[in-house]
Scaffold this motif. Structure first.
Motif, PDB file in Angstrom:
ATOM      1  N   ASN A  21       0.898  -1.346  -0.005  1.00 24.95           N
ATOM      2  CA  ASN A  21      -0.087  -0.102   0.005  1.00 24.95           C
ATOM      3  C   ASN A  21       0.703   1.326  -0.158  1.00 24.95           C
ATOM      4  O   ASN A  21       0.436   2.041  -0.697  1.00 24.95           O
ATOM      5  CB  ASN A  21      -0.893   0.111   1.116  1.00 24.95           C
ATOM      6  CG  ASN A  21      -1.760   1.469   1.152  1.00 24.95           C
ATOM      7  OD1 ASN A  21      -2.678   1.543   0.258  1.00 24.95           O
ATOM      8  ND2 ASN A  21      -1.713   2.220   2.047  1.00 24.95           N
ATOM      9  N   ASN A  25       0.711   3.801  -2.884  1.00 22.50           N
ATOM     10  CA  ASN A  25       0.407   5.234  -2.811  1.00 22.50           C
ATOM     11  C   ASN A  25       1.430   6.167  -3.494  1.00 22.50           C
ATOM     12  O   ASN A  25       1.028   7.173  -4.009  1.00 22.50           O
ATOM     13  CB  ASN A  25       0.262   5.461  -1.300  1.00 22.50           C
ATOM     14  CG  ASN A  25      -0.982   5.277  -0.794  1.00 22.50           C
ATOM     15  OD1 ASN A  25      -1.973   4.690  -1.387  1.00 22.50           O
ATOM     16  ND2 ASN A  25      -1.156   5.086   0.411  1.00 22.50           N
ATOM     17  N   LYS A  28       0.552   5.791  -7.167  1.00 22.31           N
ATOM     18  CA  LYS A  28      -0.636   6.603  -7.449  1.00 22.31           C
ATOM     19  C   LYS A  28      -0.770   8.078  -7.392  1.00 22.31           C
ATOM     20  O   LYS A  28      -1.462   8.758  -8.023  1.00 22.31           O
ATOM     21  CB  LYS A  28      -1.659   6.021  -6.624  1.00 22.31           C
ATOM     22  CG  LYS A  28      -3.083   6.310  -6.923  1.00 22.31           C
ATOM     23  CD  LYS A  28      -4.158   5.505  -6.162  1.00 22.31           C
ATOM     24  CE  LYS A  28      -4.187   5.429  -4.830  1.00 22.31           C
ATOM     25  NZ  LYS A  28      -5.256   4.496  -4.245  1.00 22.31           N
ATOM     26  N   GLY A  85      -6.387   1.797   2.664  1.00 18.39           N
ATOM     27  CA  GLY A  85      -5.121   1.378   2.690  1.00 18.39           C
ATOM     28  C   GLY A  85      -4.070   1.808   4.234  1.00 18.39           C
ATOM     29  O   GLY A  85      -3.585   1.053   4.840  1.00 18.39           O
TER      30      GLY A  85
END
Ligand SMILES: Nc1ncnc2c1ncn2[C@@H]1O[C@H](COP(=O)(O)OP(=O)(O)OP(=O)(O)O)[C@@H](O)[C@H]1O
Ligand SMILES: [Mg+2]
Length: 132
Positions: A21, A25, A28, A85
């Motif tokens: 995660n 992140n 993303k 997350g």
């Protein structure tokens, strides 16, 4: 670099969720690209893992709430996510007697550190201390 002595499959799966995660992140929330840096080192009995990106950063007003369930920052419109997350990441870190910290400035990238506890010295290879 730290050698991590995690014995059980369950722990490995939880740690995979944690680290995946944080890395997801970083990718993303860097829609314009940039470098993502991962680092790990041993600090006393702790494993310190750092994930650093050059992405959109996090508004100051959101920093205290990122670990709440379903919470998303005010600058992530158009970027898909559920806000779960980091809520789960914090639970996993705390199950490993660790802590997680975020450093970020909106527009200036983000740096997440987490500190799952390492096996204490003398712990047999592949073993992990029982939870209290
Ligand atoms: N590296 C980062 N850069 C910028 N903002 C971040 C970063 N990591 C987390 N955030 C902010 O923290 C919020 C919570 O993150 P979290 O991982 O819990 O949820 P999410 O990424 O929105 O969704 P998902 O549940 O799919 O992971 C994000 O919505 C975003 O606002
Ligand atoms: Mg996420």
């Amino acid at each position: 670099m730290a050698t991590i002595l995690f014995g059980s499959t369950g722990t490995a799966l939880l740690l995979f969720q944690l680290f995946s995660n944080l890395v997801a992140n970083a990718v993303k929330y860097s829609p314009g690209g940039g470098t993502i840096r991962l680092a790990a080192c041993a600090k006393g009995a702790l494993l310190v893992v750092t994930v650093k990106d050059e992405g959109i950063g996090i508004p100051k007003s959101d920093l205290d709430r990122l670990f709440e369930r379903y919470y998303r920052g005010g600058n992530v419109a158009g970027i898909v996510g559920t806000g779960l997350g980091l809520f789960l990441a914090k639970i996993v870190v705390e199950l490993h007697d660790g802590a997680i910290e975020v450093e970020s400035v909106e527009g200036g990238g983000s740096c997440l550190h987490d500190f799952p506890a390492l096996c204490p010295q003398g712990c047999g290879s592949g073993e992990y201390p029982a939870r209290k």
